[in-house]
Design an enzyme around this catalytic site. Structure first.
Site, PDB file in Angstrom:
ATOM      1  N   ASP A  27       0.830  -1.206   0.000  1.00 25.90           N
ATOM      2  CA  ASP A  27       0.000   0.000   0.000  1.00 25.90           C
ATOM      3  C   ASP A  27       0.866   1.258   0.000  1.00 25.90           C
ATOM      4  OD1 ASP A  27      -2.319   1.481   0.022  1.00 25.90           O
ATOM      5  OD2 ASP A  27      -2.565   1.396   2.196  1.00 25.90           O
ATOM      6  N   GLY A  28       0.381   2.278  -0.703  1.00 27.40           N
ATOM      7  CA  GLY A  28       1.026   3.590  -0.620  1.00 27.40           C
ATOM      8  C   GLY A  28       1.680   4.078  -1.902  1.00 27.40           C
ATOM      9  N   ASN A  29       1.529   3.356  -3.007  1.00 26.81           N
ATOM     10  CA  ASN A  29       2.145   3.814  -4.260  1.00 26.81           C
ATOM     11  C   ASN A  29       1.651   5.201  -4.667  1.00 26.81           C
ATOM     12  OD1 ASN A  29       3.506   1.404  -4.480  1.00 26.81           O
ATOM     13  ND2 ASN A  29       2.162   0.538  -6.054  1.00 26.81           N
ATOM     14  N   ARG A  31       0.084   7.493  -2.786  1.00 24.85           N
ATOM     15  CA  ARG A  31       0.416   8.529  -1.804  1.00 24.85           C
ATOM     16  C   ARG A  31       1.889   8.924  -1.901  1.00 24.85           C
ATOM     17  NH1 ARG A  31      -1.339   6.150   3.690  1.00 24.85           N
ATOM     18  NH2 ARG A  31      -1.332   4.153   2.558  1.00 24.85           N
ATOM     19  N   HIS A  44       3.418   3.499  -8.992  1.00 21.72           N
ATOM     20  CA  HIS A  44       3.257   2.076  -9.301  1.00 21.72           C
ATOM     21  C   HIS A  44       4.540   1.491  -9.888  1.00 21.72           C
ATOM     22  CE1 HIS A  44      -0.885   2.168  -8.188  1.00 21.72           C
ATOM     23  NE2 HIS A  44      -1.256   2.958  -9.181  1.00 21.72           N
ATOM     24  N   SER A  72      -6.908  -5.808  -6.298  1.00 26.99           N
ATOM     25  CA  SER A  72      -8.045  -6.426  -5.613  1.00 26.99           C
ATOM     26  C   SER A  72      -9.298  -6.399  -6.480  1.00 26.99           C
ATOM     27  CB  SER A  72      -8.334  -5.690  -4.293  1.00 26.99           C
ATOM     28  OG  SER A  72      -8.969  -4.453  -4.542  1.00 26.99           O
ATOM     29  N   ASN A  75     -10.498  -2.956  -6.802  1.00 29.00           N
ATOM     30  CA  ASN A  75      -9.708  -1.969  -7.543  1.00 29.00           C
ATOM     31  C   ASN A  75     -10.285  -1.643  -8.916  1.00 29.00           C
ATOM     32  OD1 ASN A  75      -6.458  -3.026  -6.252  1.00 29.00           O
ATOM     33  ND2 ASN A  75      -7.871  -1.461  -5.508  1.00 29.00           N
ATOM     34  N   ARG A  78     -11.475   1.953  -9.480  1.00 27.31           N
ATOM     35  CA  ARG A  78     -10.591   3.088  -9.705  1.00 27.31           C
ATOM     36  C   ARG A  78     -10.824   3.653 -11.115  1.00 27.31           C
ATOM     37  NH1 ARG A  78      -4.715   1.446  -7.007  1.00 27.31           N
ATOM     38  NH2 ARG A  78      -5.478   1.258  -4.858  1.00 27.31           N
ATOM     39  N   ARG A 191       1.786  -4.829   6.257  1.00 27.41           N
ATOM     40  CA  ARG A 191       1.081  -3.816   5.472  1.00 27.41           C
ATOM     41  C   ARG A 191       1.893  -2.536   5.509  1.00 27.41           C
ATOM     42  NH1 ARG A 191      -5.011  -2.493   4.248  1.00 27.41           N
ATOM     43  NH2 ARG A 191      -4.661  -0.634   3.006  1.00 27.41           N
ATOM     44  N   GLU A 210       1.104 -13.315  12.339  1.00 20.93           N
ATOM     45  CA  GLU A 210       1.515 -12.092  13.016  1.00 20.93           C
ATOM     46  C   GLU A 210       1.327 -10.937  12.039  1.00 20.93           C
ATOM     47  OE1 GLU A 210       2.441 -11.824  16.250  1.00 20.93           O
ATOM     48  OE2 GLU A 210       1.884 -13.940  16.351  1.00 20.93           O
TER      49      GLU A 210
END
Length: 242
Positions: A27-29, A31, A44, A72, A75, A78, A191, A210
């Site tokens: 996650d975060g490409n 942003r 990306h 996902s 997605n 988008r 994540r 975990e």
């Protein structure tokens, strides 16, 4: 501690803790790109570089399975231009990187409903799977057009088609009908990007994983980030409900 010493230490931790499988929500490409006044596409592309570096680190550390959330089922909502770019990025990446991954012993698998992708992309995905199916290095599972609820529905439909009775349906039977059959459940779920949610990812498989949330955006994730995650995993006490 220099890089070589840290690599050796991390490899030893992997052996001692029997850490086999890491799953990542990349996650975060977007942003990352926005913070730098760059188009999302650049985020990306940098994310692909981060994945390549992480995959190599897994190989060096002795981690056998890496599962990454690439696209996902949600997605599709988008913008059309971004969806098309992500499809093309996957096609180009596999075309350009397949030979090198194959030479390094990477085994590629896809989880998700790839039948909804274009015939051209399906052909590229299937070719990468077939080419690497006998490799014995890191197994890279790419979750593409994947959603955990969709996966579970798919599994139960498959079970129903076999005509099993309710008494015959066990956890083991369900696991064997998931996209991830024959792959051990993740020991560690990472994540990136700081968000505290699992986003419909491997809901069945992460029952006792975990979970580690890091604030780094995915394009910033590197070999050292993975090493730190392994060291954090060592500090966890896995009770499995006991």
């Amino acid at each position: 501690m220099n890089t070589v010493e840290k690599d050796l230490r991390v490899s030893e931790i992997v052996k001692q803790t029997n850490l086999q499988h890491i799953a990542i929500i990349m996650d975060g490409n977007r942003r990352w790109a926005k913070e730098r006044n760059l188009p999302s596409a650049m985020g990306h592309k940098k994310g692909v570089d981060a994945l390549k570096n992480t995959l190599r680190a897994c190989k060096d550390f002795g981690i056998k399975y890496l599962t990454v959330y690439a696209f996902s089922t949600e997605n599709w909502n988008r913008k059309k231009e971004e969806v098309e770019f992500l499809m093309e990025l996957l096609a180009i990446t596999l075309t350009n990187e397949l030979a090198e991954m194959h030479s390094e012993g990477v085994r590629i698998k896809f989880i998700g409903d790839i039948e909804k992708l274009s015939p051209k992309l399906q052909k590229i995905l299937n070719n990468s799977v077939e080419t690497t199916q006998n490799n014995a290095g890191v197994t890279l599972q790419i979750a593409f057009n994947y959603g955990a609820r969709d996966e579970i529905v798919h599994a139960f439909k498959s079970i129903a088609q076999q005509g099993l009775s309710a008494d015959e349906i066990t956890e083991d039977v369900i696991s064997k009908h998931l996209y991830t059959k024959n792959i051990p459940d993740p020991d560690l779920l990472i994540r990136t990007g700081g968000e505290m949610r699992v986003s419909n990812y491997l809901l069945w498989q992460i029952a006792y994983s975990e979970i580690l949330v890091v604030n780094e955006f995915w394009p910033e994730f590197d070999r050292n980030s993975l090493a730190n995650a392994v060291e954090e995993f060592q500090n966890r006490q896995r009770r499995f409900g006991k």
